[in-house]
Design an enzyme around this catalytic site. Structure first.
Site, mmCIF file in Angstrom:
data_model
loop_
_atom_site.group_PDB
_atom_site.id
_atom_site.type_symbol
_atom_site.label_atom_id
_atom_site.label_comp_id
_atom_site.label_asym_id
_atom_site.label_seq_id
_atom_site.Cartn_x
_atom_site.Cartn_y
_atom_site.Cartn_z
ATOM 1 N N ILE A 1 44.893 -37.502 16.659
ATOM 2 C CA ILE A 1 46.093 -37.616 15.832
ATOM 3 C C ILE A 1 46.743 -38.982 15.976
ATOM 4 O O ILE A 1 47.192 -39.576 14.989
ATOM 5 C CB ILE A 1 47.087 -36.489 16.179
ATOM 6 C CG1 ILE A 1 46.530 -35.135 15.704
ATOM 7 C CG2 ILE A 1 48.453 -36.749 15.553
ATOM 8 C CD1 ILE A 1 47.349 -33.938 16.141
ATOM 9 N N TYR B 1 51.516 -25.151 30.332
ATOM 10 C CA TYR B 1 51.401 -25.989 29.134
ATOM 11 C C TYR B 1 52.628 -25.826 28.241
ATOM 12 O O TYR B 1 53.171 -26.814 27.729
ATOM 13 C CB TYR B 1 50.143 -25.618 28.359
ATOM 14 C CG TYR B 1 49.955 -26.409 27.083
ATOM 15 C CD1 TYR B 1 49.743 -27.784 27.126
ATOM 16 C CD2 TYR B 1 49.986 -25.786 25.835
ATOM 17 C CE1 TYR B 1 49.566 -28.518 25.954
ATOM 18 C CE2 TYR B 1 49.806 -26.500 24.661
ATOM 19 C CZ TYR B 1 49.600 -27.870 24.728
ATOM 20 O OH TYR B 1 49.442 -28.591 23.565
#
Length: 273
Positions: A18, A164
């Site tokens: 990205i 996470y």
């Protein structure tokens, strides 16, 4: 602002995926792009280095500076910012894209993985923003864009991969805090997250990732959405949690099939949505 021509972007974690896609899209507008990441040598499996990405950006008409940087090292962070300013005269946009991922439960997460995610995702985002803000204050239409999800306190997101989730939500809380802190100064601080999984090397590296790629979209959709956000008036667009598809729909785009890896497959919704 119609495009990013002449703007200077510093993008972390931009040697692939990205981050690279956002850089390539900005280069097409004629932007100056600082590629700040760790990958300086070709990897036998992972494609791309900061130098190959810089070459690709220049081929599209942009200017590029490849800066080796470990986002966990404050000295290297400051050095990257100083190099960007020395090369291009300032910084207009910071993209906090660098991220570490390890999807596991509490008992299955080694503390070294916990530490890595928090050092890269939360601390790295804070450190880069802290280093760039003095220069963003001097820019016209300054933006910080974090690649992080909208915050939800639904237990589901915490129960499956707590470490996470904490680290990504930490990036998102930086959006809320810094948007409030720098609103009067006109620095926009926003978040962007994909509606579907994105076909990146990171996705392929997680269990089941190879199959997920077939149901993913290409990084270009996030890059196009990022460009749209970064062209908005920074004093009128801040503290927002954007979803890539929604951003582009608001611009009149309705056909997203060109972004799909395989248009015949059912898309997989990304985490946190």
């Amino acid at each position: 602002m119609n495009d990013l021509n002449g703007k200077t972007l510093l993008i972390t974690g931009s040697s692939r995926g990205i981050g690279e896609a956002i850089g390539l899209r900005a280069a097409r507008d004629g932007a100056n792009v600082v590629i700040a990441a760790k990958t300086t040598d070709a990897h036998p499996i992972l494609p791309g280095t900061i130098f190959t990405v810089a070459e690709n950006l220049r081929a599209l008409g942009g200017k590029a500076l490849a800066v080796p940087m470990d986002i966990r090292d404050e000295t290297q962070v400051r050095r990257a910012v100083d190099m960007a300013v020395a090369e291009f005269g300032g910084i207009d946009i910071l993209i906090n894209n660098a991220s570490a991922i390890f999807l596991a439960g509490t008992l299955e997460t080694p503390l070294k993985r916990f530490d890595l995610m928090h050092q890269v995702n939360v601390r790295g985002t804070f450190a880069m923003s802290q280093a760039c803000v003095p220069f963003l204050l001097k820019a016209q239409n300054p933006h910080i864009l974090n690649l992080s999800p909208p915050v939800s306190l639904e237990p589901h997101w915490f129960g499956s991969s707590l470490a996470y989730t904490l680290s990504k939500y930490g990036m998102s809380l930086c959006v809320l805090g810094m948007a409030a802190e720098f609103r009067k100064e006109g620095i926009a601080v926003n978040a962007l997250w994909p509606r579907t999984v994105i076909a990146t090397v990171a996705l392929q590296a997680i269990p089941g990732g190879q199959e997920l790629v077939k149901r993913a979209r290409r990084p270009a959709i996030v890059a196009d959405a990022a460009r749209t956000i970064l062209c908005k008036n920074s004093r009128e667009c801040t503290g927002q949690f954007f979803i890539d598809e929604a951003v582009l729909r608001a611009e009149g785009i309705s056909d997203f099939s060109p972004y799909a890896v395989d248009a015949s497959e059912t898309l997989q919704t990304d985490l946190f949505l």
